[in-house]
Write a protein that holds these residues in place. Structure first.
Motif, PDB file in Angstrom:
ATOM      1  N   ALA A   1      -8.071   5.191   1.736  1.00 56.58           N
ATOM      2  CA  ALA A   1      -7.378   4.038   1.157  1.00 56.58           C
ATOM      3  C   ALA A   1      -6.696   3.215   2.241  1.00 56.58           C
ATOM      4  CB  ALA A   1      -6.364   4.504   0.114  1.00 56.58           C
ATOM      5  N   ARG A   2      -6.104   3.887   3.231  1.00 56.47           N
ATOM      6  CA  ARG A   2      -5.424   3.152   4.309  1.00 56.47           C
ATOM      7  C   ARG A   2      -6.412   2.264   5.063  1.00 56.47           C
ATOM      8  NH1 ARG A   2      -1.044   3.989   7.852  1.00 56.47           N
ATOM      9  NH2 ARG A   2       0.036   4.870   6.045  1.00 56.47           N
TER      10      ARG A   2
ATOM     11  N   ASP B   1      -7.506  -0.243  -8.044  1.00 57.31           N
ATOM     12  CA  ASP B   1      -6.478   0.778  -8.218  1.00 57.31           C
ATOM     13  C   ASP B   1      -5.145   0.381  -7.586  1.00 57.31           C
ATOM     14  OD1 ASP B   1      -8.382   2.306  -9.481  1.00 57.31           O
ATOM     15  OD2 ASP B   1      -8.750   3.638  -7.768  1.00 57.31           O
ATOM     16  N   TYR B   2      -5.188  -0.235  -6.415  1.00 59.01           N
ATOM     17  CA  TYR B   2      -3.962  -0.495  -5.664  1.00 59.01           C
ATOM     18  C   TYR B   2      -3.468  -1.935  -5.780  1.00 59.01           C
ATOM     19  CZ  TYR B   2      -4.285   4.022  -3.253  1.00 59.01           C
ATOM     20  OH  TYR B   2      -4.321   5.357  -2.951  1.00 59.01           O
ATOM     21  N   MET B   3      -4.374  -2.865  -6.055  1.00 61.75           N
ATOM     22  CA  MET B   3      -3.991  -4.280  -6.019  1.00 61.75           C
ATOM     23  C   MET B   3      -4.388  -5.024  -7.288  1.00 61.75           C
ATOM     24  SD  MET B   3      -4.930  -5.171  -2.039  1.00 61.75           S
ATOM     25  CE  MET B   3      -4.089  -6.749  -2.109  1.00 61.75           C
ATOM     26  N   ASN B   4      -4.749  -4.286  -8.305  1.00 59.50           N
ATOM     27  CA  ASN B   4      -5.182  -4.895  -9.576  1.00 59.50           C
ATOM     28  C   ASN B   4      -6.275  -5.931  -9.367  1.00 59.50           C
ATOM     29  OD1 ASN B   4      -3.254  -3.459 -11.193  1.00 59.50           O
ATOM     30  ND2 ASN B   4      -1.673  -4.831 -10.412  1.00 59.50           N
TER      31      ASN B   4
ATOM     32  N   PRO C   1       6.936  12.976   6.161  1.00 59.60           N
ATOM     33  CA  PRO C   1       6.642  12.043   5.061  1.00 59.60           C
ATOM     34  C   PRO C   1       6.943  10.616   5.490  1.00 59.60           C
ATOM     35  CG  PRO C   1       7.867  13.939   4.254  1.00 59.60           C
ATOM     36  CD  PRO C   1       7.876  14.036   5.756  1.00 59.60           C
ATOM     37  N   ILE C   2       6.142   9.697   5.017  1.00 63.74           N
ATOM     38  CA  ILE C   2       6.319   8.308   5.441  1.00 63.74           C
ATOM     39  C   ILE C   2       7.598   7.719   4.860  1.00 63.74           C
ATOM     40  CG2 ILE C   2       5.018   7.245   3.537  1.00 63.74           C
ATOM     41  CD1 ILE C   2       3.774   5.376   5.727  1.00 63.74           C
TER      42      ILE C   2
ATOM     43  N   GLU D   1       2.982   2.703   2.837  1.00 67.36           N
ATOM     44  CA  GLU D   1       3.593   3.796   2.087  1.00 67.36           C
ATOM     45  C   GLU D   1       2.711   4.226   0.915  1.00 67.36           C
ATOM     46  OE1 GLU D   1       7.436   2.117   1.207  1.00 67.36           O
ATOM     47  OE2 GLU D   1       8.329   3.040   3.000  1.00 67.36           O
ATOM     48  N   LYS D   2       2.096   3.261   0.236  1.00 68.36           N
ATOM     49  CA  LYS D   2       1.247   3.589  -0.909  1.00 68.36           C
ATOM     50  C   LYS D   2      -0.001   4.363  -0.499  1.00 68.36           C
ATOM     51  CE  LYS D   2       2.499  -0.495  -3.653  1.00 68.36           C
ATOM     52  NZ  LYS D   2       1.996  -1.813  -4.152  1.00 68.36           N
TER      53      LYS D   2
END
Length: 266
Positions: A159-160, A234-237, A47-48, A151-152
């Motif tokens: 997504a990465r 989703d990740y950065m608004n 796990p990261i 991590e997100k």
């Protein structure tokens, strides 16, 4: 033949910057020589968590970082330190892309190992310049935004690839020309020369992100441009803002329709 994933993990775990750089150069050389390869049977990635880091710099929220003008030697050193910290994190980001995401084509692993090698070289160039300015890595506070995004996105290669190279690292393409111009006005041609090398080489890193983001989308049968916009929301608004270096982003694989869309973000 040794396992590339295990070598990537050793690089990630190294806490001393010089050791992380040495291991990175060594791993890239071994990969080029055919002595390293991804092993499909190797253990599932852990796990990261935080990568190996020195005790300094102190990591603080970005809003707590001191603002220093470039009109002083201290201000220019702080800027070089901030960029060195980005490149140090980028070594780990590239190796985590190798270590975490399994079952990819060999070209994927070669791309990100090559990026790690470049980032280690950039970090070395910047710490050399920092020494010329009378400082060392760790002398100024820094923030952890790049690794927080790693991590997100640890659960999703799509997504990465979208959000680390094509958003966070691509900001370097956008802001570096302005930094270089301000440094020229201060007569700091030595730092400008370092940033010029980094800017040219970072285009290829963002392009790798574009290439593998599109690969992930094709694998999953999803439309890349709509997916990219949704991931930003989703990740950065949806917080991506200009100015954008459209020429560099075009060279890094952004489509004309994406560049038109970016212009609407302000």
């Amino acid at each position: 033949m040794n396992d590339l994933h295990a070598a990537a993990h050793r690089c990630l775990q190294a806490t001393d910057p010089a050791e992380k750089v040495r291991l990175t150069f060594e791993a890239w050389s071994a990969l080029e020589a055919g002595a390293l390869a991804p092993d499909a049977s190797s253990a599932t990635p852990a796990p990261i968590g935080p990568p190996g880091r020195p005790s300094r710099p102190r990591l603080v929220p970005a809003r707590q970082l001191a603002q220093r003008g470039l009109g002083t030697a201290e201000g220019r050193a702080a800027l070089v330190h901030a960029i060195a910290h980005i490149e140090f994190n980028a070594i780990d980001l590239a190796w985590d892309a190798v270590y975490r995401f399994r079952g990819k084509p060999d070209a994927y692993y070669r791309d990100w190992a090559s990026c790690a090698n470049d980032e280690a070289r950039h970090f070395t160039m910047l710490t050399g310049r920092l020494a010329e300015l009378g400082h060392a890595y760790g002398d100024f506070d820094a923030h952890n935004g790049l690794w927080e995004m790693a991590e997100k996105t640890a659960h999703s290669d799509t997504a990465r690839m979208a959000l680390v190279p094509r958003v966070l690292e691509a900001r370097g393409l956008d802001v570096t020309p302005g930094m270089m111009e301000r440094l020229r006005h201060q007569g700091d041609d030595r730092t400008v020369a370092v940033l010029d090398v980094i800017l040219r080489e970072e285009v290829a890193h963002v392009a790798a992100g574009t290439r593998w983001f599109h690969w992930c989308c094709a694998r999953d049968g999803i439309e890349p441009e709509a997916t990219f916009a949704q991931l930003l929301t989703d990740y950065m608004n949806g917080s991506l803002r200009g100015p954008f270096n459209l020429d560099a982003r075009r060279e890094a694989g952004f489509s004309e329709s994406e560049l038109v869309w970016l212009r609407t973000l302000g």
